[in-house]
Design a protein around this motif. Structure first.
Motif, PDB file in Angstrom:
ATOM      1  N   PRO A 155      15.477  17.580 -35.296  1.00  8.86           N
ATOM      2  CA  PRO A 155      15.255  17.754 -33.786  1.00  8.86           C
ATOM      3  C   PRO A 155      15.031  16.619 -33.049  1.00  8.86           C
ATOM      4  O   PRO A 155      14.932  16.615 -31.721  1.00  8.86           O
ATOM      5  CB  PRO A 155      13.692  18.369 -33.945  1.00  8.86           C
ATOM      6  CG  PRO A 155      13.228  17.734 -35.272  1.00  8.86           C
ATOM      7  CD  PRO A 155      14.491  17.828 -36.188  1.00  8.86           C
ATOM      8  N   ILE A 156      15.210  15.396 -33.510  1.00 10.88           N
ATOM      9  CA  ILE A 156      15.081  14.277 -32.687  1.00 10.88           C
ATOM     10  C   ILE A 156      16.656  13.572 -32.753  1.00 10.88           C
ATOM     11  O   ILE A 156      16.950  13.171 -33.813  1.00 10.88           O
ATOM     12  CB  ILE A 156      14.149  13.097 -33.648  1.00 10.88           C
ATOM     13  CG1 ILE A 156      12.645  13.891 -33.804  1.00 10.88           C
ATOM     14  CG2 ILE A 156      14.034  11.943 -33.061  1.00 10.88           C
ATOM     15  CD1 ILE A 156      11.673  13.038 -34.481  1.00 10.88           C
TER      16      ILE A 156
ATOM     17  N   LYS B 221       2.365  11.673 -27.155  1.00 11.54           N
ATOM     18  CA  LYS B 221       1.403  12.715 -27.627  1.00 11.54           C
ATOM     19  C   LYS B 221       1.620  14.215 -27.525  1.00 11.54           C
ATOM     20  O   LYS B 221       0.558  14.959 -28.006  1.00 11.54           O
ATOM     21  CB  LYS B 221       0.054  12.425 -27.366  1.00 11.54           C
ATOM     22  CG  LYS B 221      -0.823  10.979 -27.892  1.00 11.54           C
ATOM     23  CD  LYS B 221      -2.089  10.846 -27.696  1.00 11.54           C
ATOM     24  CE  LYS B 221      -2.761   9.870 -28.368  1.00 11.54           C
ATOM     25  NZ  LYS B 221      -3.944   9.753 -28.255  1.00 11.54           N
ATOM     26  N   GLU B 222       3.020  14.563 -27.078  1.00 12.89           N
ATOM     27  CA  GLU B 222       3.208  15.896 -26.700  1.00 12.89           C
ATOM     28  C   GLU B 222       3.315  16.565 -28.287  1.00 12.89           C
ATOM     29  O   GLU B 222       2.884  17.630 -28.246  1.00 12.89           O
ATOM     30  CB  GLU B 222       4.545  15.897 -26.227  1.00 12.89           C
ATOM     31  CG  GLU B 222       4.509  15.605 -24.666  1.00 12.89           C
ATOM     32  CD  GLU B 222       5.932  15.402 -24.126  1.00 12.89           C
ATOM     33  OE1 GLU B 222       5.962  15.556 -22.980  1.00 12.89           O
ATOM     34  OE2 GLU B 222       6.868  15.565 -24.927  1.00 12.89           O
ATOM     35  N   ILE B 223       3.762  15.901 -29.484  1.00 12.80           N
ATOM     36  CA  ILE B 223       3.710  16.359 -30.594  1.00 12.80           C
ATOM     37  C   ILE B 223       2.900  15.504 -31.635  1.00 12.80           C
ATOM     38  O   ILE B 223       3.522  14.282 -31.773  1.00 12.80           O
ATOM     39  CB  ILE B 223       5.037  16.671 -31.307  1.00 12.80           C
ATOM     40  CG1 ILE B 223       5.572  18.069 -30.155  1.00 12.80           C
ATOM     41  CG2 ILE B 223       5.302  17.278 -32.533  1.00 12.80           C
ATOM     42  CD1 ILE B 223       7.241  18.266 -30.737  1.00 12.80           C
TER      43      ILE B 223
ATOM     44  N   ASP C 159      11.013  14.208 -41.426  1.00 14.15           N
ATOM     45  CA  ASP C 159      10.558  14.329 -40.133  1.00 14.15           C
ATOM     46  C   ASP C 159      11.051  13.202 -39.068  1.00 14.15           C
ATOM     47  O   ASP C 159      10.769  13.396 -37.847  1.00 14.15           O
ATOM     48  CB  ASP C 159       8.895  14.430 -40.020  1.00 14.15           C
ATOM     49  CG  ASP C 159       8.649  15.634 -40.645  1.00 14.15           C
ATOM     50  OD1 ASP C 159       8.756  16.741 -40.153  1.00 14.15           O
ATOM     51  OD2 ASP C 159       7.950  15.816 -41.576  1.00 14.15           O
TER      52      ASP C 159
ATOM     53  N   GLU D 285       8.594   6.641 -27.405  1.00 14.30           N
ATOM     54  CA  GLU D 285       9.363   7.879 -27.804  1.00 14.30           C
ATOM     55  C   GLU D 285       8.584   8.566 -29.113  1.00 14.30           C
ATOM     56  O   GLU D 285       8.418   9.630 -29.509  1.00 14.30           O
ATOM     57  CB  GLU D 285      10.646   7.605 -28.248  1.00 14.30           C
ATOM     58  CG  GLU D 285      11.754   7.281 -26.947  1.00 14.30           C
ATOM     59  CD  GLU D 285      11.924   8.308 -26.212  1.00 14.30           C
ATOM     60  OE1 GLU D 285      12.000   9.564 -26.697  1.00 14.30           O
ATOM     61  OE2 GLU D 285      11.822   8.283 -24.828  1.00 14.30           O
TER      62      GLU D 285
ATOM     63  N   TRP E 259       3.175  10.474 -34.053  1.00 14.47           N
ATOM     64  CA  TRP E 259       3.345  11.101 -32.671  1.00 14.47           C
ATOM     65  C   TRP E 259       4.567  10.972 -32.108  1.00 14.47           C
ATOM     66  O   TRP E 259       5.499  10.221 -32.262  1.00 14.47           O
ATOM     67  CB  TRP E 259       2.501  10.279 -31.940  1.00 14.47           C
ATOM     68  CG  TRP E 259       0.994  10.405 -32.010  1.00 14.47           C
ATOM     69  CD1 TRP E 259       0.196   9.485 -32.530  1.00 14.47           C
ATOM     70  CD2 TRP E 259       0.194  11.515 -31.914  1.00 14.47           C
ATOM     71  NE1 TRP E 259      -1.164   9.960 -32.646  1.00 14.47           N
ATOM     72  CE2 TRP E 259      -1.044  11.031 -32.006  1.00 14.47           C
ATOM     73  CE3 TRP E 259       0.277  12.765 -31.136  1.00 14.47           C
ATOM     74  CZ2 TRP E 259      -2.509  11.998 -31.931  1.00 14.47           C
ATOM     75  CZ3 TRP E 259      -0.739  13.623 -30.928  1.00 14.47           C
ATOM     76  CH2 TRP E 259      -2.265  13.052 -31.269  1.00 14.47           C
ATOM     77  N   ARG E 260       5.021  12.099 -31.068  1.00 12.67           N
ATOM     78  CA  ARG E 260       6.408  11.754 -30.659  1.00 12.67           C
ATOM     79  C   ARG E 260       6.690  12.904 -29.553  1.00 12.67           C
ATOM     80  O   ARG E 260       5.630  13.812 -29.204  1.00 12.67           O
ATOM     81  CB  ARG E 260       7.565  12.408 -31.562  1.00 12.67           C
ATOM     82  CG  ARG E 260       7.749  13.852 -32.074  1.00 12.67           C
ATOM     83  CD  ARG E 260       8.900  14.126 -32.891  1.00 12.67           C
ATOM     84  NE  ARG E 260       8.875  15.380 -33.671  1.00 12.67           N
ATOM     85  CZ  ARG E 260       9.619  16.283 -32.803  1.00 12.67           C
ATOM     86  NH1 ARG E 260      10.063  16.152 -31.361  1.00 12.67           N
ATOM     87  NH2 ARG E 260       9.803  17.575 -33.104  1.00 12.67           N
ATOM     88  N   ARG E 261       7.344  12.582 -28.571  1.00 13.30           N
ATOM     89  CA  ARG E 261       7.714  13.249 -27.276  1.00 13.30           C
ATOM     90  C   ARG E 261       8.690  14.791 -27.979  1.00 13.30           C
ATOM     91  O   ARG E 261       9.138  14.573 -29.205  1.00 13.30           O
ATOM     92  CB  ARG E 261       8.754  12.809 -26.401  1.00 13.30           C
ATOM     93  CG  ARG E 261       8.160  11.532 -25.818  1.00 13.30           C
ATOM     94  CD  ARG E 261       9.162  10.877 -24.849  1.00 13.30           C
ATOM     95  NE  ARG E 261       8.544   9.583 -24.278  1.00 13.30           N
ATOM     96  CZ  ARG E 261       8.716   9.509 -22.775  1.00 13.30           C
ATOM     97  NH1 ARG E 261       9.070  10.458 -22.035  1.00 13.30           N
ATOM     98  NH2 ARG E 261       8.103   8.549 -22.427  1.00 13.30           N
ATOM     99  N   LYS E 262       8.373  15.772 -27.041  1.00  9.20           N
ATOM    100  CA  LYS E 262       9.092  17.017 -27.620  1.00  9.20           C
ATOM    101  C   LYS E 262      10.581  16.893 -27.822  1.00  9.20           C
ATOM    102  O   LYS E 262      11.190  17.365 -28.822  1.00  9.20           O
ATOM    103  CB  LYS E 262       8.757  18.001 -26.543  1.00  9.20           C
ATOM    104  CG  LYS E 262       7.682  18.755 -26.699  1.00  9.20           C
ATOM    105  CD  LYS E 262       7.296  19.849 -25.530  1.00  9.20           C
ATOM    106  CE  LYS E 262       5.825  20.304 -25.571  1.00  9.20           C
ATOM    107  NZ  LYS E 262       5.705  21.338 -24.526  1.00  9.20           N
ATOM    108  N   ASP E 263      11.177  16.052 -27.062  1.00 13.43           N
ATOM    109  CA  ASP E 263      12.587  15.551 -27.049  1.00 13.43           C
ATOM    110  C   ASP E 263      12.761  14.163 -27.317  1.00 13.43           C
ATOM    111  O   ASP E 263      13.767  13.526 -26.676  1.00 13.43           O
ATOM    112  CB  ASP E 263      13.402  16.029 -25.613  1.00 13.43           C
ATOM    113  CG  ASP E 263      12.563  15.269 -24.750  1.00 13.43           C
ATOM    114  OD1 ASP E 263      11.521  14.715 -24.595  1.00 13.43           O
ATOM    115  OD2 ASP E 263      13.292  15.132 -23.507  1.00 13.43           O
TER     116      ASP E 263
END
Length: 453
Positions: free
Chosen positions: A57-58, A106-108, A118, A240, A279-283
């Motif tokens: 997804p990344i 910190k979106e995810i 992951d 990111e 931690w990561r951004r949604k996109d």
């Protein structure tokens, strides 16, 4: 400029970003594309495949610093000299980081994870022991409140542990050693995919300064930090991806071999980082770097130029300065000066060595030589330097551990054994010492024809 994706957008606008929409595997395929475009274009991989063949997804992006022009475009500069001036000012006039609640990273948040499942960590070469994170910037706040931020390659050894290379004597290694003496873990944040300001500051060997303060001064605004949640550490809020965790005391695992800018680095026992949260951004976009490629060389060598210029300017008027491609932008420097006396080039070279101890060859030329043109530089070396008088060798002196030229085979009881001898340095004074007219370059004047009335 504090945002990784803003850098990608600028490169895209300039026609310097290639977007690959077809699937590419983290197992060699992405590395192969990065190699093909090395120094030509940065690449955004829209559909990375993990090692098990499943889509990630990344997204993955690499090569954004593989050409000095890319860095200048992102920072809004025109020349290498302007970048040196900016970095020198940033080192001496930092803008310290500030705390902020704004944190897109910190979106995810993942507390149950497998690093290789992951994250799209690349395996670049067949000689590597496994996939490597090559753009992880380890951020630690020291006892004085200054932030250390430095690149450390790292490879997963379990679901939540990485072994990382911490060069002996450098700041992170000293912080690890201090924490071990005190019987405690070292809390850290590892940022992947940050703005050009942090990318450059993290590579700058100014370890006595606040690295995030340097980053703030490069962009003209403070780096915004947010708290980690599982350890006492800070992270850049607009990265990111961030790994938070702790470097474990007195635990070492084998790390390497790894392909460095000057060849293959050896296997050593190195510290272990236990990751407690991702931690990561949604996109999110994962930043990749090809080991031994142009981006690797530029990020190592380009920030050093500012420190070298600061040092050698104390003894000469510097016209230009360049870490050279032949030295992997790490062990050879060329410096053009306005020479005032014949003894000056040696002083310039010695000041360069003091500023950057990894230097192996230091070349000093006159101001008419373009040090960014390696062919022109070598012509000056061959045509203006006499080896017996103008080459000075300094034996038995500290050099770069990446340079393997000092290793020789020695026969011991009938068997050849590799022996590491003390390193040396060479200073080449390729300035003109005799009549300058003997080195004049021919010029073709304008047409000699009389103009028609």
């Amino acid at each position: 400029m504090q945002n990784f994706r803003e850098a990608l957008e600028i490169l895209e606008q300039k026609g310097l970003l290639l977007s690959i929409k077809e699937p590419r595997s983290v197992m060699y395929e992405i590395a192969r594309e990065l190699k093909a475009e090395d120094g030509k274009r940065a690449i955004l991989f829209e559909k990375p495949l993990l090692s098990d063949g499943n889509p990630s997804p990344i997204r993955v992006a690499g090569g954004i610093c593989s050409n000095i022009r890319f860095i200048l475009e992102v920072l809004g500069l025109n020349t290498r000299k302007e970048l040196r001036e900016l970095l020198r000012k940033a080192i001496n006039n930092p803008i310290l980081p500030v705390e902020s609640e704004r944190a897109p990273v910190k979106e995810i948040g993942l507390e149950e994870f497998d690093l290789r499942r992951d994250l799209p960590i690349l395996k670049h070469y067949s000689g590597e022991p496994g996939p490597y994170i090559t753009t992880g910037i380890v951020i630690v706040e020291d006892e004085t409140g200054k932030f250390s931020a430095s690149y450390h390659r790292m490879t997963p050894i379990s679901r939540n542990r990485l072994v990382l290379r911490a060069v002996e004597g450098r700041k992170l290694h000293r912080l690890i050693t201090k924490a071990e003496r005190e019987g405690r873990e070292l809390n850290v944040a590892v940022a992947i995919g940050v703005g050009m300001n942090i990318l450059i500051a993290g590579a700058t060997p100014a370890e006595d300064r606040d690295k995030l303060g340097i980053a703030g001064a490069i962009s003209g605004s403070p780096v915004e930090l947010t708290d980690c949640e599982t350890v006492e550490a800070k992270m850049p809020g607009n990265a990111e991806i961030v790994l938070e965790g702790k470097i474990l005391p007195r635990i070492r695992e084998l790390e390497g071999p790894f392909y460095e800018i000057l060849g293959k680095d050896v296997v050593r026992k190195q510290p272990v980082l236990e990751v407690s949260k991702i931690w990561r951004r949604k996109d999110a976009i994962y930043q990749a770097l090809l080991p031994g490629g142009k981006e690797h060389e530029i990020l190592m060598g380009l920030p050093v130029e500012a420190l070298l210029e600061e040092s050698v300017s104390k003894v000469a008027e510097v016209k230009n300065l360049c870490m050279t491609p032949a030295g992997g932008m790490w062990v050879e420097v060329a410096i053009s000066i306005k020479k005032e006396r014949d003894e000056q080039p040696m002083l310039v070279a010695l000041n360069a060595i003091v500023a950057h101890k990894s230097l192996k060859r230091i070349i000093i030329v006159d101001e008419d030589v373009d040090v960014e043109n390696y062919e022109e530089l070598m012509k000056a070396v061959v045509q203006r330097a006499d080896p017996s008088r103008d080459y000075k060798v300094i034996a038995d002196i500290l050099g770069s551990s990446l340079d393997h030229s000092n290793i020789r085979f020695l026969t011991v009881k009938g068997e050849k054994v590799p022996i590491e001898y003390p390193r040396s340095k060479i200073i080449i004074d390729a300035t003109i010492k005799g009549p300058k007219e003997l080195f004049e370059r021919p010029e073709i004047p304008p047409s000699g024809r009389k103009s028609e009335e």
